[in-house]
Design a protein around this motif. Structure first.
Motif, short mmCIF file in Angstrom:
data_model
loop_
_atom_site.label_atom_id
_atom_site.label_comp_id
_atom_site.label_asym_id
_atom_site.label_seq_id
_atom_site.Cartn_x
_atom_site.Cartn_y
_atom_site.Cartn_z
N UNK A 261 0.83 -1.21 0.00
CA UNK A 261 0.00 0.00 0.00
C UNK A 261 0.86 1.25 0.00
N UNK A 262 1.97 1.26 0.79
CA UNK A 262 2.86 2.42 0.79
C UNK A 262 3.53 2.60 -0.57
N UNK A 263 3.96 1.47 -1.17
CA UNK A 263 4.58 1.57 -2.51
C UNK A 263 3.59 2.14 -3.52
N UNK A 264 2.30 1.74 -3.44
CA UNK A 264 1.27 2.22 -4.37
C UNK A 264 1.10 3.73 -4.23
N UNK A 265 1.10 4.23 -3.00
CA UNK A 265 0.92 5.67 -2.79
C UNK A 265 2.12 6.46 -3.30
N UNK A 266 3.33 5.92 -3.09
CA UNK A 266 4.53 6.68 -3.45
C UNK A 266 4.83 6.61 -4.95
N UNK A 267 4.72 5.45 -5.55
CA UNK A 267 5.24 5.23 -6.91
C UNK A 267 4.16 5.18 -7.99
N UNK A 268 2.94 4.78 -7.74
CA UNK A 268 1.96 4.46 -8.80
C UNK A 268 0.91 5.54 -9.00
N UNK A 269 0.44 6.16 -7.91
CA UNK A 269 -0.70 7.06 -8.07
C UNK A 269 -0.36 8.25 -8.96
N UNK A 509 -0.54 -4.61 -22.22
CA UNK A 509 -0.80 -4.60 -20.78
C UNK A 509 -2.12 -3.90 -20.50
N UNK A 510 -2.95 -4.50 -19.76
CA UNK A 510 -4.24 -3.92 -19.41
C UNK A 510 -4.14 -3.21 -18.06
N UNK A 511 -4.64 -2.05 -18.07
CA UNK A 511 -4.65 -1.27 -16.84
C UNK A 511 -5.87 -1.68 -16.01
#
Length: 977
Positions: A261-269, A509-511
């Motif tokens: 969850x932390x990686x998603x907030x930092x790198x993906x959003x 790749x499907x999002x």
């Protein structure tokens, strides 16, 4: 143990964990007792999966009930606590307390089976059964039992041996009638309506026995379970350890999820936000392009009106088709354009009507141009545009409009020619004679002939102009057909190439976030060259829930899809007009080929129309018998003109038209009839006035005969001045021979040559002329025979007698005609078809008739002298003086005969004739000498006869041309034997 209601009274072993294997022999073999498998392994291992359709998962099966939650012991599963006591009867135990014995009624549909039905089967199976028993006795059964194991379990084996072997069979089933009868013998039950005491006791005994068997089996099962008690306790210990492992695993999974969850907030959003903004930008661009496309479509109707004002029908139709395609594909559902499609359809129908009206106007202008002009096509570009537009709209019957205009124009051409010709003739008062047909009938032959020549020339130009126009139309059709074939070949080539080339595998790749494709975030220019446009093929899933309206997008290139689909190619017509052919021509090859054939048939119809109008023009002039009154030269000129026009139309249109040819043939037949009747009447009048005297031959007839050389017949041109300078001759010289002839035969030769000349000028009347000429020759032969041999000239002409000179002259005239028959035959043979050669037999018959006639004349001359000999020699007496008066009269008559025929007949014919006369003379003299008994004995009478014969011989040989004649007078003394 108490038995349960749901438990089966007989243990079945259909699973892999059965106690007993399949027995080899029920009466001899026993099934060994096998131990149950371990419930779980003694030591925990990494592979804890249970055999089955699914494996337990700690994460997924935390709150799901599994077989491992079951804690019911086996005795509780085997006994039914709901029953207070055991059932007293097997049937009530198994099927309930409501079971009542009833008698089964036999079925009406099943036959009664007796032992006789199995007699044939028993006869067939008995030998096989004996062989089977023999094999069983010779082969020792396999002993698969472990004897040592039986000794260790003697007690268990002894107990199990009490259970019948039938319960241990793997295929044990009470549904089988034999198994049912073996387990429950019917002898223990009463078949009567009531139950006896003995029957009740038997049933209770059977029930107790079966319960005893059940207890034995349960005891053995319990014993086996007791042997595995250690395994049960070990399984419980392993369960506690497994729970500890699961607790630790759950904590590790929770920690991992927090890190993700932390990686998603930092790198993906942030990256996803960039992608969504890019996608929104592309959607805005597409919306802008869509609005521009709507603005373009909104201008369709004014643009179509502008194109129609310049007669650009093809461009207007292409624009309408493109707009319709855009409305159906890219602007579908636009509320403001809901009526535009129907408006364009109505506008397309209006264009169809305008094109048909425009083509009708073009056809009228093209065909009604002045015919003095050349045969160039009128406004070829306009014609090509109209034809292409009509083909695009599938108006394939437009050529019928052109055909209707052709009929009207052909009528007007004749009417205008008649009006122009009549206006130049002062003798025709148009105010008095109003009708054109009546005005035309007032023309003489030269005027009418010039009018017909003018009509034919106009029709020739008319057909050439039609051919040029129709060729242009057909070239457009063939260009469209060729375009279709090239398109098909190109599609086939592309399909073959696509089958050979390997498909580039691209991983798309499907999002998963918000149900979008990653490819939607890129513009079409950013896609790799080998990647297919997946956005144009994607259908929005109804289950997806986009975060905003910007997420629904379409490919950018769709605004130009309609223009890209309508590929065009440039083609050039034979006239040099370049036109663009689009791929949206929905015409099949069969339709195009049929249309091209119909256009070609229209050209043939144009030729037929011209011929039909010419026939009506001829028939209108022929009503008063005008054509039948034409002389041979006029009719030949008319025939040549019509034949020339027919050949010109055949050369232009490529097909024969029979109407005008048929009219010409009809008029030719009438001309032949009149021609023949005139000449036959003329010949009849000549023969009725012929006195059968030798006529002088004028120079023109000698020239006429001289013109017939080498089998070629041609009438020389008349030259009256040259003919008057030359004097007539006594004989007609034909190939060096002299022919004495009468005037009728000279005219007959000219008539015969006229027949032959008509055949040269009018080949279509060859057969009719041959028949008529044969009739004429036969008529001359028969009529001359009647007049000369039949002495008809005595009454018709008034001759006093038919002399030998008349007969010889008639024979020579016949020989002259016979001389020309082979030439006439060759002349007609060269102009007949091979299938018509049978008609030449008429000349063979005529030649034979003429030869017979000539022979009859010769016989007549001989008969005249024969009657004279008979008359004179019958009074002959052998006495002095010598020569006697009889022989002097005979020699005198022979001299007269020779004088009459010598100048008429050739020398060879004269000699042959006198030989025949001499033979007749010898016959009569010999008969008279025999009558007088005068023989060749050298006596006085013989001397007198010899003197008379010598006198006869000397006089006969003294005649001109007979000095070398072999008379052979010695035959008069030969006696018949």
């Amino acid at each position: 143990m108490a038995s349960s209601h749901s438990s089966s009274p007989v243990p079945q072993s259909n699973s892999s964990d059965a106690f007993f294997k399949k027995e080899v022999d029920v009466t001899k073999c026993f099934r060994p007792v096998q131990s149950l498998p371990d419930v779980c392994p003694k030591e925990p291992t990494g592979n804890i999966a249970v055999q089955g359709e699914w494996n337990p998962s700690v994460v997924a099966d935390q709150h799901r009930w599994t077989i491992y939650h079951s804690k019911v012991n086996l005795p509780a599963a085997l006994n039914d606590p709901r029953l207070a006591k055991r059932e007293s009867d097997f049937f009530t135990k198994t099927w309930g307390v409501d079971f009542v014995d009833t008698e089964v009624t036999p079925s009406f549909y099943l036959p009664q089976i007796t032992k006789e039905h199995f007699a044939l089967y028993q006869q067939e199976i008995t030998p096989r059964e004996k062989v089977h028993e023999r094999c069983k006795n010779t082969c020792t059964p396999k002993d698969t039992f472990d004897r040592t194991l039986l000794h260790t379990h003697d007690k268990s084996r002894t107990d199990l041996e009490q259970v019948p072997k039938i319960f241990m069979k793997p295929d044990f089933a009470l549904e089988d009638s034999l198994t049912f009868n073996a387990v429950l013998p019917w002898s223990h039950f009463s078949t009567a309506g009531g139950k006896g005491t003995r029957d009740v006791a038997s049933s209770k005994l059977l029930q107790e026995k079966l319960s005893h068997y059940l207890d034995i089996v349960e005891v053995n099962i319990a014993h086996q379970i007791s042997l595995r008690s250690e395994a049960f306790f070990h399984a419980m210990t392993s369960q506690h350890e497994l729970q500890d492992y699961l607790r630790k695993t759950s904590q590790a999974v929770k920690l991992l999820r927090e890190k993700i969850s932390k990686i998603d907030q930092v790198m993906c959003e942030g990256s996803l936000r960039v992608l969504r903004l890019s996608l929104t930008r592309n959607n805005c661009i597409k919306a802008y392009n869509k609005l521009k496309l709507m603005a373009t479509v909104h201008q369709t109707q004014p643009t179509v009106q502008l194109l129609l004002s310049t007669s650009e029908f093809v461009g207007a139709l292409d624009l309408i088709a493109t707009t319709q395609e855009v409305l159906q594909q890219e602007l579908q559902g636009i509320h403001s354009f809901r009526h535009l499609g129907s408006q364009l359809c109505e506008l397309e129908k209006l264009i169809d009507k305008m094109m048909i009206a425009e083509f009708s106007t073009y056809a009228r202008n093209d065909l009604n141009r002045p015919l003095e002009d050349d045969c160039q096509i009128l406004e070829e570009e306009r014609l090509v545009s109209l034809v292409f537009g009509l083909l695009k709209q599938r108006k394939l019957n437009f050529y019928e409009i052109y055909g209707d205009e052709m009929i009207i124009t052909a009528k007007n051409i004749i009417k205008q020619c008649v009006v122009n010709t009549v206006s130049q003739i002062e003798e025709i008062d148009t105010e008095v004679v109003v009708k054109l047909a009546d005005q035309m009938r007032m023309m003489n032959f030269p005027q009418w002939f010039d009018l017909l020549k003018s009509i034919f020339s106009k029709f020739t130009i008319f057909l050439k102009r039609i051919k040029a126009t129709l060729n242009t139309i057909r070239s457009v059709v063939f260009l469209v057909l060729d375009k279709n074939q090239k398109t098909r070949d190109l599609e086939d080539t592309l399909q073959k190439n696509s089958a050979k080339d390997s498909v580039v595998d691209t991983e798309v790749a499907y999002l998963t976030h918000e149900g979008m494709f990653i490819s939607d975030a890129f513009g079409e220019g950013d896609l790799p060259p080998g990647a297919p446009d997946t956005t144009s093929q994607r259908n929005t899933s109804p289950s997806s829930e986009p975060c905003s309206s910007d997420s629904v997008s379409e490919p950018e290139g769709t605004t130009d899809s309609s223009s890209s689909k309508e590929q065009t190619s440039s083609s050039v017509t034979p006239g040099g007009v370049e036109m663009m052919i689009s791929d949206d021509m929905k015409l099949t090859d069969l339709e195009l080929v049929r249309l091209a054939n119909n256009i070609q048939e229209l050209l043939y119809s144009a030729s037929d129309i011209c011929h039909d109008r010419a026939v009506k023009f001829l028939m209108a002039r022929a009503k008063d018998g005008f054509l039948e009154k034409l002389n041979s030269n006029e009719f030949v000129a008319l025939s040549r003109l019509m034949e020339g026009f027919i050949l010109d139309t055949e050369q232009i249109c490529g097909r024969k038209s029979m109407s005008l040819r048929g009219a010409l043939q009809s008029q030719a037949n009438r001309f032949v009839n009149r021609f023949h009747e005139e000449r036959k009447t003329k010949l009849s009048l000549l023969l009725e006035n012929e006195r059968w005297k030798q006529a002088e031959v004028p120079a023109e007839f000698q020239d006429l005969v001289d013109s017939v050389s080498d089998g070629r017949i041609s009438l020389p041109e008349k030259n009256p001045a040259a003919a008057e300078e030359r004097k007539p001759t006594e004989f007609l010289i034909v190939e060096g021979q002299k022919y004495a002839t009468v005037g009728t035969v000279l005219l007959l030769i000219r008539i015969i040559l006229e027949y032959c000349q008509c055949v040269d000028y009018i080949p279509s009347i060859t057969t009719d002329m041959l028949t008529r000429l044969s009739d004429l020759l036969k008529y001359f032969n028969s009529r001359s025979c009647q007049l000369v041999l039949g002495a008809g000239a005595l009454q018709v002409v008034g001759l006093k007698t038919i002399t030998t000179k008349n007969l010889a002259l008639s024979s020579r005239c016949l020989q002259l005609i016979v001389h020309y028959i082979p030439t006439i035959r060759a002349h007609f043979e060269a102009r007949l078809q091979p299938k018509q050669f049978s008609m030449l037999r008429h000349f063979d018959h005529i030649t034979k008739d003429y030869h017979d006639h000539i022979a009859e004349i010769s016989a007549k001359l001989v008969a005249i002298m024969d009657s004279l000999f008979d008359k004179l020699l019958s009074k002959y007496e052998v006495k002095a003086p010598v020569p006697s008066a009889c022989f002097r009269n005979i020699c005198k008559q022979m001299a007269k005969m020779h004088e009459a025929i010598y100048d008429l007949l050739p020398e060879e014919q004269t000699q042959m004739l006198f030989l025949r006369i001499n033979a007749s003379y010898k016959l009569h003299l010999k008969r008279q000498l025999a009558h007088l008994n005068v023989v060749n004995d050298g006596g006085p009478l013989n001397g007198l006869v010899t003197s008379d014969v010598a006198f006869y011989t000397g006089n006969l040989q003294a005649l001109k041309g007979l000095n070398n004649l072999d008379l052979n007078m010695a035959e008069i003394w030969e006696q018949k034997r």
